[in-house]
Design a protein around this motif. Structure first.
Motif: not given
Length: 326
Positions: A8-11, A13-22, A32-37, A42-43
């Motif tokens: 789900l983390a990879r999903t 990531q794609r959602c948050l990057q979709d439509g990113a402007s230049p 609340a990132p928790g264990p950082g998965i 994202l990093l």
């Protein structure tokens, strides 16, 4: 606390990057990132992340990750859903003030119509979902808290039940509420992803999932929803200074969703309410739950520009309800 599984983390990531402007990208605040998965995903994608963690047990691992990088990750001890508490004196962590948070992130305020300065990712606390949606809504319309810095974008996992409320259509029984109207006027609402509850793990002692029950609306998923404030929110007669009146006008109208909008205007002692509805091309016999969100905005602006309208009739309820929400 819900923690996303790796796939789900990879999903996300794609959602948050979709439509990113230049050009320069906004800061991503992860709550609340928790264990950082998700943090690591994202990093690895090159995103600059500020991790806001309220559980001290997760901090050492996150801080170790922070120290291994060259400024790409910043870890802060705090709870996003305890921002700007109404207390006197010193604010005790994990509660914190938004001005200190944004100063630490290195983010300055921008004009409302500018690009999004910060993207926030997190999970709404399941036991406080509705309350948090109202608190965020007040902050949005009053340009307070995080919205003092501009059109901050929220990317939040919420229950399917609350997503259905936010996106309901006029006339839909149970789902179409004041919360619906106000979020649809205030934000562009996008569903980024729906995920079954089983894809999440929890750190509850019994290992169970605190899935909210719903009798009226489906609630089989957590929904990742993007809430982007409208650039044109504060045009016309709607301003941060009178927005609380708009909120409570909508709340009063939809307190009895089957009632006629004309009767509601009459209850406010507006002698020419029928004429006003005619000018707005709103049927006099329309039920309050059949008006579109934009109809409520047009009605509010017409009342603001009318000699019939004063704000005193809401004053006590506005102040009382704001205290209750906070």
């Amino acid at each position: 606390r819900f923690i996303a599984c790796p796939h789900l983390a990879r999903t996300v990531q794609r959602c948050l990057q979709d439509g990113a402007s230049p050009g320069p990208q906004p800061v991503l605040l992860e709550c609340a990132p928790g264990p950082g998965i998700l943090t690591r995903t994202l990093l690895n994608a090159g995103v600059r992340v500020v991790a806001l963690e309220s559980n001290s047990a997760f901090l050492p691992n996150l801080q170790s990750l922070e120290n291994s990088l060259d400024g790409q990750l910043k870890v802060i001890y705090g709870d996003f859903f305890r921002l700007d508490p109404l207390v006197t004196g010193t604010v005790k962590p994990p509660a914190l003030c938004s001005d200190k948070l944004f100063e630490t992130m290195g983010v300055a305020a921008v004009p409302w119509r500018a690009d999004v300065p910060v993207k926030i990712f997190g999970f709404l606390p399941q036991k406080k979902e509705r309350n948090m949606l109202w608190r965020l809504l007040f902050a949005l319309y009053e340009c307070s808290s995080i919205y003092r810095y501009g059109r901050v974008e929220l990317n939040i996992f919420m229950s399917e039940k609350e997503y259905k409320v936010l996106t309901a259509k006029p006339g839909e029984a149970k789902a179409y509420q004041a919360l619906t109207v106000l979020w649809q006027v205030g934000c562009e609402i996008q569903l980024l992803h729906m995920e079954p509850w089983s894809s999440f793990v929890t750190n509850l002692k019994n290992g169970g999932l605190a899935i909210p029950k719903s009798m009226w609306l489906p609630n089989d998923h957590l929904c990742l929803v993007r809430l982007t404030p409208q650039q044109n929110l504060f045009t016309g007669s709607l301003e941060p200074t009178n927005s609380a009146t708009f909120i409570f006008m909508v709340k009063q109208c939809l307190a009895k969703p089957k009632s006629k909008i004309a009767d509601r205007l009459n209850s406010w002692s507006l002698d020419n309410g029928g004429k006003l509805l005619s000018e707005l091309e709103i049927p006099k016999n329309a039920a309050t739950r059949n008006l579109y969100p934009e109809d409520y905005r047009r009605l509010f602006e017409a009342l603001q520009n009318s000699s019939m309208f004063t704000e005193t009739w809401f004053h006590d309820e506005v102040l009382g309800s704001i205290r209750n929400i906070n």
